[in-house]
Design a protein around this motif. Structure first.
Motif, short mmCIF file in Angstrom:
data_model
loop_
_atom_site.label_atom_id
_atom_site.label_comp_id
_atom_site.label_asym_id
_atom_site.label_seq_id
_atom_site.Cartn_x
_atom_site.Cartn_y
_atom_site.Cartn_z
N ASP A 440 -33.68 -18.93 18.54
CA ASP A 440 -34.76 -18.99 17.55
C ASP A 440 -34.66 -17.85 16.53
N GLY A 441 -34.12 -16.70 16.96
CA GLY A 441 -33.95 -15.60 16.02
C GLY A 441 -32.91 -15.91 14.96
N PHE A 465 -32.89 -23.08 20.86
CA PHE A 465 -33.34 -22.53 22.14
C PHE A 465 -34.49 -21.56 21.86
N ASP A 467 -37.18 -19.26 22.85
CA ASP A 467 -37.72 -18.43 23.93
C ASP A 467 -38.65 -17.37 23.37
N GLU A 469 -37.92 -14.81 21.65
CA GLU A 469 -37.37 -13.45 21.63
C GLU A 469 -35.95 -13.41 21.09
N LEU A 470 -35.54 -12.24 20.68
CA LEU A 470 -34.12 -11.97 20.42
C LEU A 470 -33.55 -11.60 21.79
N SER A 471 -33.34 -12.63 22.57
CA SER A 471 -33.20 -12.43 24.00
C SER A 471 -31.99 -11.60 24.41
N TYR A 539 -35.40 -18.61 29.97
CA TYR A 539 -34.36 -17.57 29.98
C TYR A 539 -34.58 -16.58 31.14
#
Ligand SMILES: Cc1ncc(C[n+]2csc(CCOP(=O)(O)OP(=O)(O)O)c2C)c(N)n1
Ligand SMILES: [Mg+2]
Length: 576
Positions: A440-441, A465, A467, A469-471, A539
């Motif tokens: 998403d980022g 994807f 979530d 966050e910048l996972s 995640y």
């Protein structure tokens, strides 16, 4: 004869087989755009942002038959495109960048877009040319193409000044392109030495990068003859079929999938081809490489840098690999006696089961998602990833079945690649399904580019994807900092983006939506519709790669820094 520089440039681009250019016109190159538009062979393609143009050109070079080409304005166009040029440069992907340039004979200073492109782009291009006369246009573009394609491929920049591109000048002739010069020859005696080492090995192993992407058939035969497990780099994920029983996964070691770790445990001779042991595929250099390393690469600078080679063969993998295969065959190899295939099959299954058993609550389990996706797409489907946690999920859970069927950013590691990459791959392969997986980022960086897919009626699917966050970075912050500084995204509606650009929208909110959601999106793509699919992904389980790379990076810290980081982590765990 009298021609404008734009006419000469268009002729040269046609001669070298260019089919598309990507970019946004400006005052310096409207004449070039007009000529490109008249060409029967070339279609100039409008993009939303030049970063997207460069990623599209990169994806076209990676998956298509003609060189990805940019037609951009000077200064701002070049700086916007720089991320994609850098990505191509570090990945060894050919690209031609043609920018307009200021009027070289006006006598004026402070012209619009006046800057030194050649200095700006020198670290991320193989070379650059500043055209000085009409007579130079065609030979310069041929030389730029030759430079981009030969040796380790890469981007080449050409500046076509305003007064040459737009004005008529005299040329004596318009020479046709005589073809690329052959790649340099390789040393056959080194190939014989390498073959001997491989045949004498107790357990040979292959480590394959993008540089070997054209050698799939020979590599399969070689691996089978030697009974050797085959690992790849991230960029080279598609260089060996992911459904072959000797394929293990990305990298070798504790940061790789267990099949890769176990199958290579006894490896005493490694053959690395078209791979340079960069940070990602070696798990931050934690990969263990046997003393007997045979390293094949077209770029001799990669030898003996991170891992010393016993035999280093400089040459084009397309030439060296068939020669090596023949040399091995002449020595009638026995192949390793270990039951490598059984180990790989068992470990792959166990790893997948471990993921499927993970409780994802009401969110989407990544392994369930990739199982369904793999089942629903054809072997020739091109998968484009971005950069983030989702990249390593693809690498670990989505087998890629054919050469050039996986592309993503790697060493330069520019987020924003996926959406334009999907578009470039689809334009290069209109009859092949193309799907993207983006975080998403990264979507927030180039998601608007989907409008280019819609404008061109491209049937592509991009799975987002989501979530929040910048996972990949949030996960790395988790233990040492116990904070998510600047890695939590603001709530964002993919549906609103799809609506804004005129794309279709599908939601996969939980496990029960997976099959139907993927099916619906693929059906839309088959009707030439571009679709965004919002996947509410879970995640909460880390990839082996993330766990491995965090550990490997911590190990590289000096003891005093390790103590500082661990104490801070402990304190913050207690105090919150
Ligand atoms: C241009 C750029 N900026 C920053 C980074 C650092 N970075 C690497 S992965 C990542 C997180 C990506 O987040 P997202 O796109 O949501 O993917 P996820 O990790 O959540 O799957 C970041 C910020 C990068 N690689 N490229
Ligand atoms: Mg994310």
């Amino acid at each position: 004869m009298k021609k404008t520089g734009a006419q000469l440039a268009t002729f040269a681009l046609e001669q070298i087989g260019v089919t598309r250019t990507f970019g946004i016109p400006g005052v310096h190159n409207t004449e070039l755009y007009d000529e490109l538009n008249k060409s029967k062979q070339i279609t100039p393609t409008l993009v939303t942002h030049e970063m997207g143009a460069a990623f599209m050109a990169d994806a076209m070079s990676r998956t298509g038959d003609s060189i990805g080409t940019l037609a951009i304005v000077p200064a701002a166009g070049a700086t916007h495109a720089a991320s994609g040029i850098g990505e191509a440069y570090l990945a060894g992907i050919p690209m031609l960048i043609i920018s307009g340039g200021i009027h070289t004979e006006s006598g004026h200073h402070y012209q619009l877009h006046d800057m030194d492109h050649h200095t700006l782009l020198s670290p991320i291009t193989k070379g650059s040319f500043h055209i000085r006369s009409h007579a130079e246009v065609i030979p310069t573009l041929y030389a730029a193409y030759q430079l981009a394609m030969r040796g380790e491929p890469g981007p080449v920049f050409v500046e076509l000044p305003y007064n040459i591109g737009n004005f008529i000048g005299e040329v004596e002739s318009m020479p046709t392109f005589q073809g690329l010069e052959p790649q340099p020859r390789f040393d056959q005696t080194l190939v014989e030495q390498a073959a001997q080492l491989l045949v004498n090995a107790k357990q040979a192993g292959l480590y394959i990068g993008w540089g070997a992407v054209a050698c799939e058939k020979e590599l399969v035969e070689l691996a089978e003859l030697l009974n050797a497990p085959v690992a790849t780099t991230l960029q080279g994920l598609s260089s060996f079929p992911g459904n072959h029983p000797l394929h293990t996964g990305m990298g070798v070691g504790a940061y790789a999938v267990p099949a890769s770790e176990k199958a290579f445990a006894q490896c005493d001779v490694m053959l690395a081809i078209g791979a340079r042991f960069g940070e990602i595929p070696t798990g931050s250099f934690s990969m263990k490489v046997p003393e007997n390393l045979i390293h094949v690469d077209i770029n001799p600078a990669v030898f003996n840098t991170n891992y010393p080679a016993k035999v280093a063969i400089e040459g084009d993998a397309e030439k060296v690999v068939p020669a090596l295969l023949e040399a091995v065959k002449r020595l009638s190899p026995q192949g390793s006696q270990a039951d490598v295939r059984a180990v790989i099959a068992k470990e792959k299954q166990a790893y997948r089961d471990e993921w499927l058993a993970h409780d994802s609550g009401d969110r989407v389990n990544p392994a369930m998602f990739f199982n369904a996706l793999r089942e629903q797409v054809s072997d020739d489907t091109i998968v484009v990833a971005d950069d983030g946690n989702h990249t390593y999920l693809v690498a670990e859970l989505m087998p890629i079945h054919g050469a050039r069927r996986y592309i993503s950013p790697t060493d330069f590691n520019a987020m924003g690649y996926c959406v334009p990459g999907v578009i470039g791959a689809k334009l290069a392969n209109p009859d092949t399904p193309v799907v993207g997986v983006v975080g998403d980022g990264a979507l927030l960086m180039t998601g608007m580019e989907m409008i280019t897919a819609v404008r061109n009626n491209l049937g592509v699917v991009v799975f987002v994807f989501s979530d929040g966050e910048l996972s990949q970075i949030a996960q790395a912050q988790d233990i040492p900092y116990n904070r998510k500084t600047c890695t939590v995204l603001h709530d964002f509606k993919v549906e609103g983006l799809a609506d804004a650009v005129g794309a279709e929208f599908v939601a996969i909110n939980s496990a029960s939506d997976i099959n139907a959601g993927i099916k619906q999106a693929l059906e839309l793509a088959a009707q030439d519709k571009a679709a965004y699919v919002d996947v509410r992904v879970d995640y909460s389980k880390r990839t082996r790669f993330t766990k491995g790379i965090i550990k490997a990076s911590l190990k590289r810290f000096a003891l005093k820094d390790q103590v500082r980081i661990v104490s801070r982590a402990v304190v913050r765990k207690v105090t919150g």
